[in-house]
Design an enzyme around this catalytic site. Structure first.
Site, PDB file in Angstrom:
ATOM      1  N   TYR A 112      20.076  28.727  46.666  1.00 18.09           N
ATOM      2  CA  TYR A 112      19.996  27.838  45.499  1.00 18.09           C
ATOM      3  C   TYR A 112      18.615  27.984  44.886  1.00 18.09           C
ATOM      4  CZ  TYR A 112      20.025  23.303  42.950  1.00 18.09           C
ATOM      5  OH  TYR A 112      19.936  22.309  42.005  1.00 18.09           O
TER       6      TYR A 112
ATOM      7  N   ARG B 200      12.615  22.502  39.575  1.00 10.97           N
ATOM      8  CA  ARG B 200      12.418  21.406  40.518  1.00 10.97           C
ATOM      9  C   ARG B 200      11.530  21.795  41.698  1.00 10.97           C
ATOM     10  NH1 ARG B 200      15.403  16.595  41.071  1.00 10.97           N
ATOM     11  NH2 ARG B 200      16.960  16.269  39.448  1.00 10.97           N
TER      12      ARG B 200
ATOM     13  N   ILE C  42      28.347  25.204  39.893  1.00 11.90           N
ATOM     14  CA  ILE C  42      28.138  23.955  40.634  1.00 11.90           C
ATOM     15  C   ILE C  42      27.613  22.971  39.612  1.00 11.90           C
ATOM     16  CG2 ILE C  42      26.890  22.817  42.494  1.00 11.90           C
ATOM     17  CD1 ILE C  42      26.962  25.451  44.022  1.00 11.90           C
TER      18      ILE C  42
ATOM     19  N   LYS D 222      23.463  29.928  43.901  1.00  7.98           N
ATOM     20  CA  LYS D 222      23.518  29.016  42.762  1.00  7.98           C
ATOM     21  C   LYS D 222      22.244  29.278  41.968  1.00  7.98           C
ATOM     22  CE  LYS D 222      23.388  24.123  41.409  1.00  7.98           C
ATOM     23  NZ  LYS D 222      23.289  22.717  41.889  1.00  7.98           N
TER      24      LYS D 222
ATOM     25  N   TYR E 191       7.613  22.513  46.894  1.00  7.98           N
ATOM     26  CA  TYR E 191       6.255  21.988  47.044  1.00  7.98           C
ATOM     27  C   TYR E 191       5.283  22.958  47.701  1.00  7.98           C
ATOM     28  CZ  TYR E 191       2.331  18.858  47.850  1.00  7.98           C
ATOM     29  OH  TYR E 191       1.080  18.301  47.863  1.00  7.98           O
TER      30      TYR E 191
ATOM     31  N   THR F 287      21.274  18.034  45.397  1.00  8.59           N
ATOM     32  CA  THR F 287      20.330  17.275  44.569  1.00  8.59           C
ATOM     33  C   THR F 287      21.001  16.062  43.933  1.00  8.59           C
ATOM     34  OG1 THR F 287      19.157  19.327  44.042  1.00  8.59           O
ATOM     35  CG2 THR F 287      18.728  17.427  42.636  1.00  8.59           C
ATOM     36  N   THR F 288      22.189  16.278  43.368  1.00  6.29           N
ATOM     37  CA  THR F 288      22.906  15.195  42.689  1.00  6.29           C
ATOM     38  C   THR F 288      23.349  14.123  43.668  1.00  6.29           C
ATOM     39  OG1 THR F 288      23.669  16.871  41.121  1.00  6.29           O
ATOM     40  CG2 THR F 288      24.742  14.727  41.017  1.00  6.29           C
TER      41      THR F 288
END
Length: 294
Positions: free
Chosen positions: A133, A138, A203, A161, A107, A44-45
Site C-alpha cells: 500500500y 500520508r 480499494i 494499492k 514517519y 486507514t478508513t
C-alpha cells in the site's frame, strides 16, 4: 488475484467509544447485498491508527465471520515498526483472510532498501498473501516502481494499492511486474482512468456509500465497456472529491451517519466531527447523488 471493487470499510463506534459490532454486521450485509467484491477491514478508513491490537483483531474477525466466504476480506496489517507489523500479522494469520494490506511505514521515512527489507520480513511471517500500500501523501515515503518490481518477485507479495493518483505511475509499475500481480487504485477520483489503463480494481472510500455503482464500474471496465463505466463514475465524482474535504475517514463516516447507515458518528481522538462548513459540503454531495432526500 484480488480485483474489483473493495470497500475501505469504516469502523462504526458507540457513544462510549467502543466498537459497534451490530452496525459492523449491518455494513457487511449492506455490501454483500450490493455486490461489493471485497472488504478491507481496519485500514486507514477503519481508523487502524487508533485501534489497539485486541480491537483490531476483533473487528477483522467479525468481518470474516459475517462475510462467511461470500466476498473477499483483506485486513490492514501495517505499522511503521516492522516488529509491530509482524506481531499484528501473526495475530491474524489464523483467520480465513484473502490477503493483508500492508502500508508503507510512516514517519520514519526509510530508504527503498529499508522498504524492501520491511515488506520481505512481514511477508515471511505469514502464509497469507500481502498487498503493498503506497500512499505517500500520508506516510511521507514513496514506494517506487523499481522497488515494487523487486518485491513482486516474492510469491507472497501479490499486489499493490497505489494511491498516488498518477496513471503514469500505474503504467510504470504494470510494465515491471507479472501479469497476475494485482494493481489496485487507492485514489477514488482517478480510479476509472486507473482501471481503463489496465488496473484490476480499486480499494475505495466512496464505495462505503455507493457499493453497487462502485462494483458496476469495475465490472464494466473489465468488460471494456468504458463509456458506460465513465457515465456512472461521472455521477459520483462529487463524492470522490467531497469525501476528502477533511481527512479520511471523517467525511465518509459522517456521510454514513447522515444516510442512517450507522446510528452514531463517533471517532477516536485525534479525529473529531467534521466542521459545520464541511458537513454542508458533504450533505450537498449526498443530495446531488440522491443518497439523501433532504
Amino acid at each position: 488475484m484480488i480485483r474489483g471493487s473493495l470497500v475501505a470499510l469504516i469502523t462504526p463506534m458507540n457513544p462510549d467509544g467502543t466498537v459497534d459490532f451490530d452496525s459492523l454486521d449491518a455494513l457487511v450485509d449492506f455490501h454483500l447485498a450490493a455486490g461489493t467484491h471485497g472488504i478491507v477491514a481496519v485500514g486507514t478508513t477503519g481508523e487502524s491508527a487508533t485501534l489497539p491490537v485486541d480491537e483490531h483483531l476483533a473487528v477483522v474477525t467479525r468481518v470474516v465471520d459475517r462475510a462467511a466466504g461470500r466476498l473477499k476480506v483483506v485486513a490492514g496489517n501495517g505499522a511503521n515498526s516492522t516488529a509491530e507489523a509482524i506481531e499484528l500479522t501473526q495475530a491474524m494469520s489464523h483467520l480465513k483472510l484473502d490477503a493483508f494490506l500492508n502500508v508503507t511505514p510512516y514517519y520514519n521515512k526509510p530508504s527503498q532498501k529499508g522498504l524492501i527489507a520491511h515488506f520481505e520480513a512481514i511477508a515471511q511471517s505469514s502464509e497469507i498473501p500481502q498487498i503493498l500500500y503506497n500512499v505517500p501523501g500520508r506516510t511521507a515515503v514513496d514506494l517506487l516502481p523499481e522497488t515494487v518490481a523487486e518485491l513482486a518477485k516474492n510469491p507472497k507479495i501479490q499486489g499493490i494499492k497505489e494511491a498516488t493518483g498518477s496513471i503514469e505511475r500505474l503504467r510504470q509499475i504494470k510494465a515491471l511486474v507479472p501479469e497476475d500481480f494485482s494493481l489496485l487504485s487507492g485514489d477514488d477520483a482517478t480510479s476509472f482512468e486507473f482501471l481503463k489503463a489496465g488496473g484490476h480494481g480499486v480499494i475505495s472510500v466512496t464505495a462505503n456509500l455507493t457499493p453497487e455503482k462502485s462494483a458496476k464500474i469495475c465490472d464494466l471496465t473489465a468488460q471494456g465497456q468504458y463509456d458506460e463505466a465513465k457515465a456512472i463514475d461521472d455521477g459520483i465524482q462529487v463524492l470522490h472529491k467531497d469525501l476528502f474535504v477533511e481527512s479520511n475517514p471523517v467525511p465518509v463516516k459522517w456521510a454514513l451517519y447522515r444516510m442512517q447507515k450507522i446510528p452514531f458518528c463517533i471517532f477516536r481522538l485525534p479525529l473529531t466531527m467534521p466542521e459545520p462548513n464541511s458537513q454542508k459540503v458533504i450533505e450537498q454531495a449526498l443530495l446531488e447523488t440522491g443518497l439523501i432526500n433532504d
